[in-house]
Design a protein around this motif. Sequence first.
Motif, PDB file in Angstrom:
ATOM      1  N   PHE A 102      10.830   9.689 -21.312  1.00 34.75           N
ATOM      2  CA  PHE A 102       9.359  10.375 -21.270  1.00 34.75           C
ATOM      3  C   PHE A 102       8.805  10.521 -22.599  1.00 34.75           C
ATOM      4  CE2 PHE A 102      12.493  11.543 -17.545  1.00 34.75           C
ATOM      5  CZ  PHE A 102      11.632  11.324 -16.595  1.00 34.75           C
ATOM      6  N   SER A 103       9.147   9.604 -23.428  1.00 35.22           N
ATOM      7  CA  SER A 103       8.333   9.860 -24.619  1.00 35.22           C
ATOM      8  C   SER A 103       6.850   9.757 -24.466  1.00 35.22           C
ATOM      9  CB  SER A 103       8.712   8.657 -25.781  1.00 35.22           C
ATOM     10  OG  SER A 103       8.320   7.366 -25.188  1.00 35.22           O
ATOM     11  N   SER A 104       5.793   9.826 -25.378  1.00 36.35           N
ATOM     12  CA  SER A 104       4.584   9.735 -25.270  1.00 36.35           C
ATOM     13  C   SER A 104       4.013   8.221 -24.990  1.00 36.35           C
ATOM     14  CB  SER A 104       3.600  10.366 -26.254  1.00 36.35           C
ATOM     15  OG  SER A 104       4.021   9.700 -27.598  1.00 36.35           O
ATOM     16  N   VAL A 105       4.725   7.223 -25.367  1.00 37.40           N
ATOM     17  CA  VAL A 105       4.704   5.933 -25.226  1.00 37.40           C
ATOM     18  C   VAL A 105       4.664   5.554 -23.594  1.00 37.40           C
ATOM     19  CG1 VAL A 105       5.178   3.384 -25.859  1.00 37.40           C
ATOM     20  CG2 VAL A 105       4.876   5.238 -27.722  1.00 37.40           C
ATOM     21  N   ALA A 106       5.798   5.849 -23.299  1.00 37.49           N
ATOM     22  CA  ALA A 106       6.194   5.821 -21.732  1.00 37.49           C
ATOM     23  C   ALA A 106       4.996   6.512 -20.869  1.00 37.49           C
ATOM     24  CB  ALA A 106       7.363   6.222 -21.465  1.00 37.49           C
ATOM     25  N   PHE A 107       4.851   7.621 -21.328  1.00 37.76           N
ATOM     26  CA  PHE A 107       3.673   8.337 -20.400  1.00 37.76           C
ATOM     27  C   PHE A 107       2.402   7.857 -20.571  1.00 37.76           C
ATOM     28  CE2 PHE A 107       6.358  12.486 -20.168  1.00 37.76           C
ATOM     29  CZ  PHE A 107       6.322  12.321 -18.753  1.00 37.76           C
ATOM     30  N   ALA A 108       1.960   7.164 -21.372  1.00 39.41           N
ATOM     31  CA  ALA A 108       0.860   6.345 -21.656  1.00 39.41           C
ATOM     32  C   ALA A 108       0.495   5.423 -20.745  1.00 39.41           C
ATOM     33  CB  ALA A 108       0.634   5.659 -23.049  1.00 39.41           C
ATOM     34  N   ASP A 109       1.588   4.747 -20.043  1.00 40.52           N
ATOM     35  CA  ASP A 109       1.377   3.785 -18.927  1.00 40.52           C
ATOM     36  C   ASP A 109       2.088   4.145 -17.694  1.00 40.52           C
ATOM     37  OD1 ASP A 109       0.420   1.714 -20.776  1.00 40.52           O
ATOM     38  OD2 ASP A 109       2.571   1.028 -21.287  1.00 40.52           O
ATOM     39  N   LEU A 110       2.051   5.417 -17.394  1.00 42.69           N
ATOM     40  CA  LEU A 110       2.715   6.063 -16.327  1.00 42.69           C
ATOM     41  C   LEU A 110       1.607   6.089 -15.252  1.00 42.69           C
ATOM     42  CD1 LEU A 110       4.851   8.035 -15.102  1.00 42.69           C
ATOM     43  CD2 LEU A 110       3.518   9.945 -15.690  1.00 42.69           C
ATOM     44  N   GLN A 129      11.572   7.517  16.962  1.00 37.38           N
ATOM     45  CA  GLN A 129      10.453   8.663  16.969  1.00 37.38           C
ATOM     46  C   GLN A 129       9.493   8.485  15.789  1.00 37.38           C
ATOM     47  OE1 GLN A 129      10.398  11.434  19.463  1.00 37.38           O
ATOM     48  NE2 GLN A 129       8.464  11.892  18.255  1.00 37.38           N
ATOM     49  N   THR A 130       8.621   8.652  15.920  1.00 37.92           N
ATOM     50  CA  THR A 130       7.404   8.554  14.875  1.00 37.92           C
ATOM     51  C   THR A 130       7.572   9.909  14.229  1.00 37.92           C
ATOM     52  OG1 THR A 130       6.086   7.149  15.987  1.00 37.92           O
ATOM     53  CG2 THR A 130       5.089   8.052  14.070  1.00 37.92           C
ATOM     54  N   ALA A 131       7.158   9.795  12.754  1.00 38.01           N
ATOM     55  CA  ALA A 131       7.239  11.070  11.937  1.00 38.01           C
ATOM     56  C   ALA A 131       6.467  10.959  10.843  1.00 38.01           C
ATOM     57  CB  ALA A 131       8.871  11.252  11.362  1.00 38.01           C
ATOM     58  N   MET A 132       6.474  12.059   9.978  1.00 40.47           N
ATOM     59  CA  MET A 132       5.685  11.968   8.800  1.00 40.47           C
ATOM     60  C   MET A 132       6.400  11.636   7.588  1.00 40.47           C
ATOM     61  SD  MET A 132       2.406  14.094   9.393  1.00 40.47           S
ATOM     62  CE  MET A 132       1.546  13.742   7.963  1.00 40.47           C
ATOM     63  N   GLN A 133       5.803  11.457   6.228  1.00 44.63           N
ATOM     64  CA  GLN A 133       6.450  11.425   4.957  1.00 44.63           C
ATOM     65  C   GLN A 133       5.221  11.701   4.045  1.00 44.63           C
ATOM     66  OE1 GLN A 133       7.800   8.060   2.823  1.00 44.63           O
ATOM     67  NE2 GLN A 133       9.766   9.214   2.389  1.00 44.63           N
ATOM     68  N   PHE A 134       5.383  12.825   3.102  1.00 42.67           N
ATOM     69  CA  PHE A 134       4.342  13.215   2.239  1.00 42.67           C
ATOM     70  C   PHE A 134       4.836  13.545   0.957  1.00 42.67           C
ATOM     71  CE2 PHE A 134       4.436  16.716   4.881  1.00 42.67           C
ATOM     72  CZ  PHE A 134       4.536  17.896   4.172  1.00 42.67           C
ATOM     73  N   GLY A 135       4.048  13.355  -0.146  1.00 48.30           N
ATOM     74  CA  GLY A 135       4.505  13.947  -1.314  1.00 48.30           C
ATOM     75  C   GLY A 135       4.021  13.283  -2.608  1.00 48.30           C
ATOM     76  N   MET A 136       4.710  13.408  -3.749  1.00 46.60           N
ATOM     77  CA  MET A 136       3.887  12.816  -5.068  1.00 46.60           C
ATOM     78  C   MET A 136       5.033  11.772  -5.455  1.00 46.60           C
ATOM     79  SD  MET A 136       4.326  15.980  -7.509  1.00 46.60           S
ATOM     80  CE  MET A 136       6.090  16.982  -7.511  1.00 46.60           C
ATOM     81  N   PHE A 137       4.451  10.762  -6.066  1.00 44.96           N
ATOM     82  CA  PHE A 137       5.161   9.680  -6.911  1.00 44.96           C
ATOM     83  C   PHE A 137       5.103   9.640  -8.218  1.00 44.96           C
ATOM     84  CE2 PHE A 137       1.419   7.319  -5.499  1.00 44.96           C
ATOM     85  CZ  PHE A 137       1.366   6.479  -6.480  1.00 44.96           C
ATOM     86  N   GLY A 138       5.739   8.693  -9.298  1.00 48.17           N
ATOM     87  CA  GLY A 138       5.403   8.365 -10.329  1.00 48.17           C
ATOM     88  C   GLY A 138       6.266   7.033 -10.664  1.00 48.17           C
ATOM     89  N   ILE A 139       5.541   6.012 -11.392  1.00 44.74           N
ATOM     90  CA  ILE A 139       5.920   4.973 -11.666  1.00 44.74           C
ATOM     91  C   ILE A 139       6.062   4.944 -13.357  1.00 44.74           C
ATOM     92  CG2 ILE A 139       5.891   2.301 -11.589  1.00 44.74           C
ATOM     93  CD1 ILE A 139       4.166   2.748  -9.020  1.00 44.74           C
ATOM     94  N   LEU A 140       7.450   4.729 -13.650  1.00 44.07           N
ATOM     95  CA  LEU A 140       7.536   4.812 -15.179  1.00 44.07           C
ATOM     96  C   LEU A 140       7.786   3.497 -15.622  1.00 44.07           C
ATOM     97  CD1 LEU A 140       7.543   6.889 -17.695  1.00 44.07           C
ATOM     98  CD2 LEU A 140      10.136   7.221 -16.922  1.00 44.07           C
ATOM     99  N   PRO A 141       6.986   2.642 -16.628  1.00 43.18           N
ATOM    100  CA  PRO A 141       7.566   1.599 -17.004  1.00 43.18           C
ATOM    101  C   PRO A 141       8.948   1.645 -18.028  1.00 43.18           C
ATOM    102  CG  PRO A 141       5.235   2.420 -18.057  1.00 43.18           C
ATOM    103  CD  PRO A 141       6.012   3.547 -17.345  1.00 43.18           C
ATOM    104  N   ILE A 142       9.920   0.441 -18.025  1.00 42.44           N
ATOM    105  CA  ILE A 142      11.111   0.451 -18.615  1.00 42.44           C
ATOM    106  C   ILE A 142      10.832  -0.471 -19.588  1.00 42.44           C
ATOM    107  CG2 ILE A 142      13.641  -0.264 -18.616  1.00 42.44           C
ATOM    108  CD1 ILE A 142      13.512   0.803 -15.538  1.00 42.44           C
ATOM    109  N   SER A 143      10.581  -1.827 -19.189  1.00 39.86           N
ATOM    110  CA  SER A 143      10.272  -2.886 -20.028  1.00 39.86           C
ATOM    111  C   SER A 143       9.687  -4.229 -19.291  1.00 39.86           C
ATOM    112  CB  SER A 143      11.496  -3.484 -20.667  1.00 39.86           C
ATOM    113  OG  SER A 143      11.536  -4.624 -21.398  1.00 39.86           O
ATOM    114  N   GLY A 144       8.410  -4.478 -19.824  1.00 41.63           N
ATOM    115  CA  GLY A 144       7.905  -5.709 -19.262  1.00 41.63           C
ATOM    116  C   GLY A 144       7.396  -5.286 -17.815  1.00 41.63           C
ATOM    117  N   ASP A 196      -0.198  -5.477 -12.027  1.00 38.94           N
ATOM    118  CA  ASP A 196      -0.675  -4.054 -12.266  1.00 38.94           C
ATOM    119  C   ASP A 196      -0.736  -3.387 -11.001  1.00 38.94           C
ATOM    120  OD1 ASP A 196      -0.988  -1.362 -13.746  1.00 38.94           O
ATOM    121  OD2 ASP A 196      -3.431  -1.598 -13.341  1.00 38.94           O
ATOM    122  N   TYR A 197      -1.224  -3.961 -10.010  1.00 37.83           N
ATOM    123  CA  TYR A 197      -1.572  -3.495  -8.637  1.00 37.83           C
ATOM    124  C   TYR A 197      -0.623  -3.735  -7.463  1.00 37.83           C
ATOM    125  CZ  TYR A 197      -3.179  -8.262  -7.941  1.00 37.83           C
ATOM    126  OH  TYR A 197      -3.316  -9.606  -7.877  1.00 37.83           O
ATOM    127  N   ALA A 198       0.316  -4.423  -8.024  1.00 37.02           N
ATOM    128  CA  ALA A 198       1.286  -4.991  -6.837  1.00 37.02           C
ATOM    129  C   ALA A 198       2.854  -4.890  -7.151  1.00 37.02           C
ATOM    130  CB  ALA A 198       1.100  -6.115  -6.153  1.00 37.02           C
TER     131      ALA A 198
END
Length: 189
Positions: A15-23, A48-63, A106-108
């Motif tokens: 969770f360094s500032s470098v990692a958060f730059a690309d979060l 049965q059909t149901a719902m899912q909702f919330g928040m997500f984050g994608i944190l870069p590791i390497s490449g 970046d988009y997929a």
Amino acid sequence: MKKLALSFLVVSGLFSSVAFADLTYGLEVGVRSQSGDTDASGVSTDSQTAMQFGMFGILPISGPWNVRTGLLYTQRPLVLKSGGSDGKVEMNYVDIPLNIMYKFEDYAGVYLGVNLAINMDKKCSLNNCNVTDVTSPLIPLTVGASFKFAPNFGLNVYFESASGKAAMAGGAELKNYRAVGANLLVTFD
């Protein structure tokens, strides 16, 4: 004490500032089709059909490698059919996804991992139905893909399989949960 200090250093590095730059982070909301099995004679289940909702984050590791996580409210209901009457078993969870994601662009990207699913409540609408001993935490295996179709909008599609159980009155069990779902993503990167 050394293990605690080492864990703190590893988490601090992630969770360094470098990692958060690309979060990449955002909100997601969508629908899922939940199914499961029962071992009770004369009782069957329907999806049965149901719902899912919330928040997500994608944190870069390497490449192209990333960690995909978040906090999601997930409904896992099933329809029970017994002797001509239908009832609904509702189980609601808070999920914390722990997935490894490979981004093609970046988009997929695609991901694989588990969710730590903690049961929040359970109920059954069938007569003389009582749900007890729900597996919690439930740890479903998840495989999925997400992509953006606009700068701040995207789609997440996934398949989930879990071997958790829920005991019911009379000794019957619900088990072998499966779900497919699609969530709309709103990103704030």
